[in-house]
Design a protein around this motif. Structure first.
Motif, PDB file in Angstrom:
ATOM      1  N   SER A  77       5.258   0.999  -4.532  1.00 52.75           N
ATOM      2  CA  SER A  77       5.115   1.346  -5.948  1.00 52.75           C
ATOM      3  C   SER A  77       3.796   0.824  -6.512  1.00 52.75           C
ATOM      4  CB  SER A  77       6.294   0.831  -6.768  1.00 52.75           C
ATOM      5  OG  SER A  77       6.223  -0.560  -6.977  1.00 52.75           O
ATOM      6  N   LEU A  78       3.363  -0.343  -6.060  1.00 58.13           N
ATOM      7  CA  LEU A  78       2.061  -0.860  -6.500  1.00 58.13           C
ATOM      8  C   LEU A  78       0.937   0.071  -6.060  1.00 58.13           C
ATOM      9  CD1 LEU A  78       2.366  -4.702  -5.834  1.00 58.13           C
ATOM     10  CD2 LEU A  78       2.246  -3.566  -8.060  1.00 58.13           C
ATOM     11  N   PHE A  79       0.975   0.481  -4.792  1.00 56.77           N
ATOM     12  CA  PHE A  79      -0.059   1.382  -4.294  1.00 56.77           C
ATOM     13  C   PHE A  79      -0.040   2.706  -5.055  1.00 56.77           C
ATOM     14  CE2 PHE A  79       0.254  -1.177  -0.254  1.00 56.77           C
ATOM     15  CZ  PHE A  79      -1.035  -1.728  -0.348  1.00 56.77           C
ATOM     16  N   SER A  80       1.133   3.219  -5.360  1.00 58.30           N
ATOM     17  CA  SER A  80       1.218   4.512  -6.049  1.00 58.30           C
ATOM     18  C   SER A  80       0.717   4.419  -7.487  1.00 58.30           C
ATOM     19  CB  SER A  80       2.645   5.049  -6.019  1.00 58.30           C
ATOM     20  OG  SER A  80       3.484   4.323  -6.873  1.00 58.30           O
ATOM     21  N   LYS A  81       0.830   3.244  -8.094  1.00 61.28           N
ATOM     22  CA  LYS A  81       0.362   3.074  -9.475  1.00 61.28           C
ATOM     23  C   LYS A  81      -1.139   2.815  -9.554  1.00 61.28           C
ATOM     24  CE  LYS A  81       4.876   1.616 -11.033  1.00 61.28           C
ATOM     25  NZ  LYS A  81       5.746   0.495 -11.368  1.00 61.28           N
ATOM     26  N   GLY A  82      -1.754   2.494  -8.428  1.00 67.19           N
ATOM     27  CA  GLY A  82      -3.207   2.398  -8.386  1.00 67.19           C
ATOM     28  C   GLY A  82      -3.781   1.009  -8.601  1.00 67.19           C
ATOM     29  N   ILE A  83      -5.093   0.977  -8.542  1.00 70.87           N
ATOM     30  CA  ILE A  83      -5.831  -0.288  -8.554  1.00 70.87           C
ATOM     31  C   ILE A  83      -5.640  -1.072  -9.845  1.00 70.87           C
ATOM     32  CG2 ILE A  83      -8.023   0.742  -9.330  1.00 70.87           C
ATOM     33  CD1 ILE A  83      -7.585  -2.187  -6.820  1.00 70.87           C
ATOM     34  N   ASP A  84      -5.551  -0.377 -10.981  1.00 72.26           N
ATOM     35  CA  ASP A  84      -5.389  -1.118 -12.238  1.00 72.26           C
ATOM     36  C   ASP A  84      -4.093  -1.921 -12.255  1.00 72.26           C
ATOM     37  OD1 ASP A  84      -7.824  -0.249 -13.187  1.00 72.26           O
ATOM     38  OD2 ASP A  84      -6.987   1.332 -14.453  1.00 72.26           O
ATOM     39  N   LYS A  85      -3.004  -1.334 -11.752  1.00 69.41           N
ATOM     40  CA  LYS A  85      -1.718  -2.047 -11.691  1.00 69.41           C
ATOM     41  C   LYS A  85      -1.800  -3.210 -10.704  1.00 69.41           C
ATOM     42  CE  LYS A  85       2.672  -2.673 -12.496  1.00 69.41           C
ATOM     43  NZ  LYS A  85       3.187  -3.097 -13.794  1.00 69.41           N
ATOM     44  N   GLN A 105      -5.486  -2.341  -0.401  1.00 75.19           N
ATOM     45  CA  GLN A 105      -5.918  -1.213  -1.225  1.00 75.19           C
ATOM     46  C   GLN A 105      -7.366  -0.852  -0.926  1.00 75.19           C
ATOM     47  OE1 GLN A 105      -4.304   0.815  -3.178  1.00 75.19           O
ATOM     48  NE2 GLN A 105      -6.012   1.864  -4.139  1.00 75.19           N
ATOM     49  N   HIS A 106      -8.177  -1.864  -0.665  1.00 71.35           N
ATOM     50  CA  HIS A 106      -9.607  -1.659  -0.404  1.00 71.35           C
ATOM     51  C   HIS A 106      -9.941  -1.632   1.090  1.00 71.35           C
ATOM     52  CE1 HIS A 106     -11.011  -1.590  -4.510  1.00 71.35           C
ATOM     53  NE2 HIS A 106     -10.238  -2.642  -4.780  1.00 71.35           N
ATOM     54  N   ASN A 107      -8.909  -1.535   1.914  1.00 73.71           N
ATOM     55  CA  ASN A 107      -9.097  -1.483   3.376  1.00 73.71           C
ATOM     56  C   ASN A 107      -9.897  -2.673   3.907  1.00 73.71           C
ATOM     57  OD1 ASN A 107      -7.701   1.041   3.695  1.00 73.71           O
ATOM     58  ND2 ASN A 107      -9.489   1.997   2.746  1.00 73.71           N
ATOM     59  N   ILE A 108      -9.587  -3.838   3.374  1.00 71.70           N
ATOM     60  CA  ILE A 108     -10.190  -5.102   3.829  1.00 71.70           C
ATOM     61  C   ILE A 108      -9.125  -5.832   4.622  1.00 71.70           C
ATOM     62  CG2 ILE A 108     -11.147  -7.324   3.097  1.00 71.70           C
ATOM     63  CD1 ILE A 108     -12.108  -5.834   0.526  1.00 71.70           C
TER      64      ILE A 108
END
Length: 106
Positions: A28-36, A77-80
């Motif tokens: 759910s965090l990933f689906s809500k995006g970077i701001d969340k 999220q940033h592929n790090i």
């Protein structure tokens, strides 16, 4: 938690990113995006500060675990990878923090 345990947690987070399910908080965090993701990370950072100020060991541990989890989500999220962070820490090993910070300004 051993380094292996941290890596296992990170792998679970990556799995949730690649194969999201409806009942996964991580997905759910990933689906809500970077701001969340950033909002949650910031909230957890503040909670660590508050726990640190309070000085109750168990609260510091609990909030630190939350912070690490949300940091791992941010990294994923940033592929790090954790190895990317580890390499940076190794690069800094044996270097004064003051020197290292000054080198970033140059």
């Amino acid at each position: 938690m051993s380094e292996d345990s941290l890596q296992k947690l990170f792998q679970v987070i990556l799995e949730r990113k690649s194969n999201p399910s409806e009942n996964s908080y991580t997905a759910s965090l990933f689906s809500k995006g970077i701001d969340k993701i950033l909002k949650k990370f910031g909230e957890e950072a503040v909670e660590v500060v508050i726990a640190g100020k309070g000085g109750v060991r168990e609260e510091i541990i609990y909030e630190s675990a939350d912070l690490l989890y949300h940091l791992f989500v941010l990294l994923a999220q940033h592929n790090i990878s954790l190895d990317d962070v580890k390499i940076e820490l190794e690069r800094r090993s044996g270097v004064s923090g003051i020197e290292e910070k000054a080198s970033r300004k140059a």
